[in-house]
Design a protein around this motif. Sequence first.
Motif, short mmCIF file in Angstrom:
data_model
loop_
_atom_site.label_atom_id
_atom_site.label_comp_id
_atom_site.label_asym_id
_atom_site.label_seq_id
_atom_site.Cartn_x
_atom_site.Cartn_y
_atom_site.Cartn_z
N UNK A 93 0.83 -1.21 0.00
CA UNK A 93 0.00 0.00 0.00
C UNK A 93 0.87 1.26 0.00
N UNK A 94 0.33 2.28 -0.64
CA UNK A 94 1.00 3.59 -0.64
C UNK A 94 -0.10 4.64 -0.49
N UNK A 95 0.07 5.55 0.52
CA UNK A 95 -0.97 6.52 0.87
C UNK A 95 -0.49 7.96 0.59
N UNK A 96 -1.48 8.78 0.26
CA UNK A 96 -1.29 10.22 0.15
C UNK A 96 -2.46 10.88 0.88
N UNK A 97 -2.18 12.03 1.48
CA UNK A 97 -3.24 12.77 2.13
C UNK A 97 -3.06 14.26 1.85
N UNK A 128 -4.34 2.46 -8.65
CA UNK A 128 -5.28 3.21 -7.81
C UNK A 128 -6.23 2.26 -7.07
N UNK A 129 -6.46 2.58 -5.78
CA UNK A 129 -7.36 1.76 -4.95
C UNK A 129 -8.62 2.54 -4.57
N UNK A 130 -8.48 3.67 -3.89
CA UNK A 130 -9.67 4.44 -3.51
C UNK A 130 -9.30 5.87 -3.15
N UNK A 131 -10.34 6.72 -3.15
CA UNK A 131 -10.22 8.12 -2.77
C UNK A 131 -11.33 8.40 -1.77
N UNK A 135 -3.08 3.71 -2.96
CA UNK A 135 -2.62 2.97 -4.15
C UNK A 135 -2.06 1.62 -3.70
N UNK A 136 -2.09 0.66 -4.61
CA UNK A 136 -1.53 -0.67 -4.34
C UNK A 136 -0.39 -0.92 -5.32
N UNK A 137 0.75 -1.42 -4.81
CA UNK A 137 1.93 -1.63 -5.64
C UNK A 137 2.41 -3.07 -5.53
N UNK A 138 3.16 -3.57 -6.52
CA UNK A 138 3.77 -4.90 -6.41
C UNK A 138 4.95 -4.85 -5.44
N UNK A 139 5.49 -6.01 -5.14
CA UNK A 139 6.61 -6.08 -4.20
C UNK A 139 7.82 -5.30 -4.72
N UNK A 140 8.06 -5.39 -5.99
CA UNK A 140 9.16 -4.64 -6.60
C UNK A 140 8.61 -3.27 -7.03
N UNK A 141 8.69 -2.30 -6.13
CA UNK A 141 8.04 -1.03 -6.39
C UNK A 141 8.98 0.17 -6.24
#
Length: 247
Positions: free
Chosen positions: A139-143, A180-183, A199-205
């Motif tokens: 997971x990767x977050x922005x706010x 993209x996952x959700x807003x 956002x959702x990323x693979x292991x190699x990100x």
Amino acid sequence: MSDELELKPFKAACDNNNDPGDQGIEVIPGNGSCTYDVEKGTDEVSNLLTPQAVENNRTQHEVDGVDVDTETKTLRWRRELQSLKTELNEVVVWKLKLWMVILLVFLVIALVIGISLIVCAVIDDDGDDNYDKSSFVVKRFFRGHFTVTNSSFTSDQEILQLEQQLTQVYSSSHALERYFSNFTISHLQDTAAQFKLQFMMPLDHEELVRFTLSLKMVKHVLLQHLYDQDTGDPFYIIPTSLSMEVG
């Protein structure tokens, strides 16, 4: 003889009775004389007859000319057609005639073009478009926050509509939609709204974090949408009020 006869020239008179003895008699003009200049009379008659004869000859010549030209062109066209048919039926290679060779050349050109189009379509197929989204587990977050112009923007239904509008921004992005996952709008007070992006990323990100899913990239996609929106939109967001950070 003392009295010499004075010889005077006589004009030619009409030979009405073909009598040679009357040729010496001078006939005075104006008394029914038929004396006239032969050559002059002939010219006058010719002048009366010549225009009609010339016109008839010209008309006939023009009619004949059209017929001759048309026939000549027809004959020339037939000769050229026959010559072309003869050339096309000539044997060029082995038992192949000229028209067969030309047809084969066109078929080969069409085949080469078809194969080229197929090859280009295969080469242009972006292998990066084939991905397994179930492998995106990191997971990767922005706010951040922004300000809307509608001061009565307080109901849950309005919040949901705004979330769907901003969700569409990222789900339609060619670069970000796969991750993209959700807003979600986490808090809304008066016209100020706080939001969170996931956002959702693979292991190699590592490369994704540095480029595609960098703060600059994610913020730019949303900011571009805010500048393109209509000022009359009831959910109009002030572009300059947008603030975003990672976390």
